[in-house]
Design an enzyme around this catalytic site. Structure first.
Site, PDB file in Angstrom:
ATOM      1  CB  CYS A 101      -0.908   0.207   1.302  1.00  0.00           C
ATOM      2  SG  CYS A 101      -2.186   1.567   1.134  1.00  0.00           S
ATOM      3  CG  ASP A 103      -0.702   3.614   5.520  1.00  0.00           C
ATOM      4  OD1 ASP A 103       0.062   4.359   5.926  1.00  0.00           O
ATOM      5  OD2 ASP A 103      -2.116   3.782   5.765  1.00  0.00           O
ATOM      6  NE  ARG A 105      -0.664   4.534   8.869  1.00  0.00           N
ATOM      7  CZ  ARG A 105      -2.099   4.569   9.015  1.00  0.00           C
ATOM      8  NH1 ARG A 105      -2.515   4.832  10.536  1.00  0.00           N
ATOM      9  NH2 ARG A 105      -2.970   4.125   8.449  1.00  0.00           N
ATOM     10  CG  HIS A 161      -1.645  -1.563   5.760  1.00  0.00           C
ATOM     11  ND1 HIS A 161      -2.219  -0.439   6.343  1.00  0.00           N
ATOM     12  CD2 HIS A 161      -1.813  -1.308   4.519  1.00  0.00           C
ATOM     13  CE1 HIS A 161      -2.563   0.310   5.622  1.00  0.00           C
ATOM     14  NE2 HIS A 161      -2.437  -0.006   4.224  1.00  0.00           N
ATOM     15  CB  CYS A 164      -5.849  -0.618   4.556  1.00  0.00           C
ATOM     16  SG  CYS A 164      -5.688  -0.126   3.057  1.00  0.00           S
TER      17      CYS A 164
END
Length: 267
Positions: A101, A103, A105, A161, A164
């Site tokens: 992703c 993302d 993080r 993850h 999300c």
């Protein structure tokens, strides 16, 4: 000289684009916004006739963060592994393609401690893989094709993850309170995963359903990988293993599973 010409061409393209914006929506722009656009055009036109702009001023803290980050990498990693980077400069032979992703993080190189050259990577919203289609989603398709055909990776890992945002959006569709130009159409790739979760866990709370969908979406994308002829062929021949993973950054856990035609050993 070639790079200077390319930069000049790029600036010209941007200037023309900004001019079109002014012509098309001038009536809708307020004076403040219009002034900023005109100032930007003037700056870009000025740069076409001068040397590249000087380094950003000291007050640009974001630029300083980038410089500091590279300095740390150069001092602590690059300079201490010159021989490794010399070999990588010649060629790359990654064992993994990791689709994760976007993302902030979720960085596979950090989470899975990949070293430079170990993993080819593709990132998108909700780490999704669409079905094979030469006319749509060519960005992720080209990543998969290059990894399998050119680099001949041994593994493709799709890493989901916790928490999300893309899966959260998928589970909320249809939602008329907020519209997106690209996101809604993209996350619909995961509709089969959503359907399965709602059918099998419809009594759970939304947060629990999202967690299940985050994992089920990974499995859905693993299935979609098999619609790519070159992926399917490599899996059938036993030269490629499809792996699913789930990183829980709330509790600091990672789980994985795999799909293959050769004997699979328990994780």
């Amino acid at each position: 000289m070639e790079s200077v010409q390319m930069a000049k061409h790029s600036a010209e393209v941007v200037v023309e684009g900004l001019k079109k914006i002014l012509l098309n929506v001038q009536e809708e722009l307020d004076e403040k916004v219009q002034s900023k656009v005109e100032k930007l055009i003037a700056e870009l036109q000025g740069r076409q006739h001068h040397h590249p702009p000087p380094p950003p001023p000291p007050c640009d803290h974001d630029a300083q963060r980038l410089d500091d980050g590279f300095h740390f990498f150069k001092t602590n990693i690059f300079d201490k592994n010159r021989e490794c980077f010399k070999k990588l400069a010649e060629d790359q032979h990654p064992k993994f393609l990791v689709i994760s992703c976007s993302d902030s993080r979720v960085s596979p190189s950090v989470v899975l401690n990949f070293k430079p050259g170990e993993a080819f990577a593709g990132r998108n919203i909700a780490n999704m893989v669409p079905q094979f289609d030469q006319l749509r989603h060519t960005e992720i398709g080209s990543v998969i094709e290059y990894a399998v055909k050119e680099l001949q990776v041994d593994n493709i890992l799709i890493m989901g993850h916790s928490r999300c945002g893309g899966i959260k959006r998928l589970m909320s569709l249809p939602d008329q309170t907020q519209t997106y130009d690209f996101i809604d159409e993209w996350v619909k790739i995961g509709l089969p995963a959503k359907k399965k979760v709602l059918e099998e866990a419809g009594d759970l709370c939304p947060e629990q359903q999202r967690t299940l969908c985050e994992k089920e979406s990974v499995k859905n994308s693993m299935g979609n990988l098999l619609t790519y002829p070159f992926v399917r062929s490599a899996v059938v021949n036993g030269t490629l293993t499809l792996r699913g993973g789930y990183y829980d950054f709330v509790n600091g856990d990672f789980e994985q599973w795999k799909m293959c035609t050769k004997p699979c050993h328990p994780q």
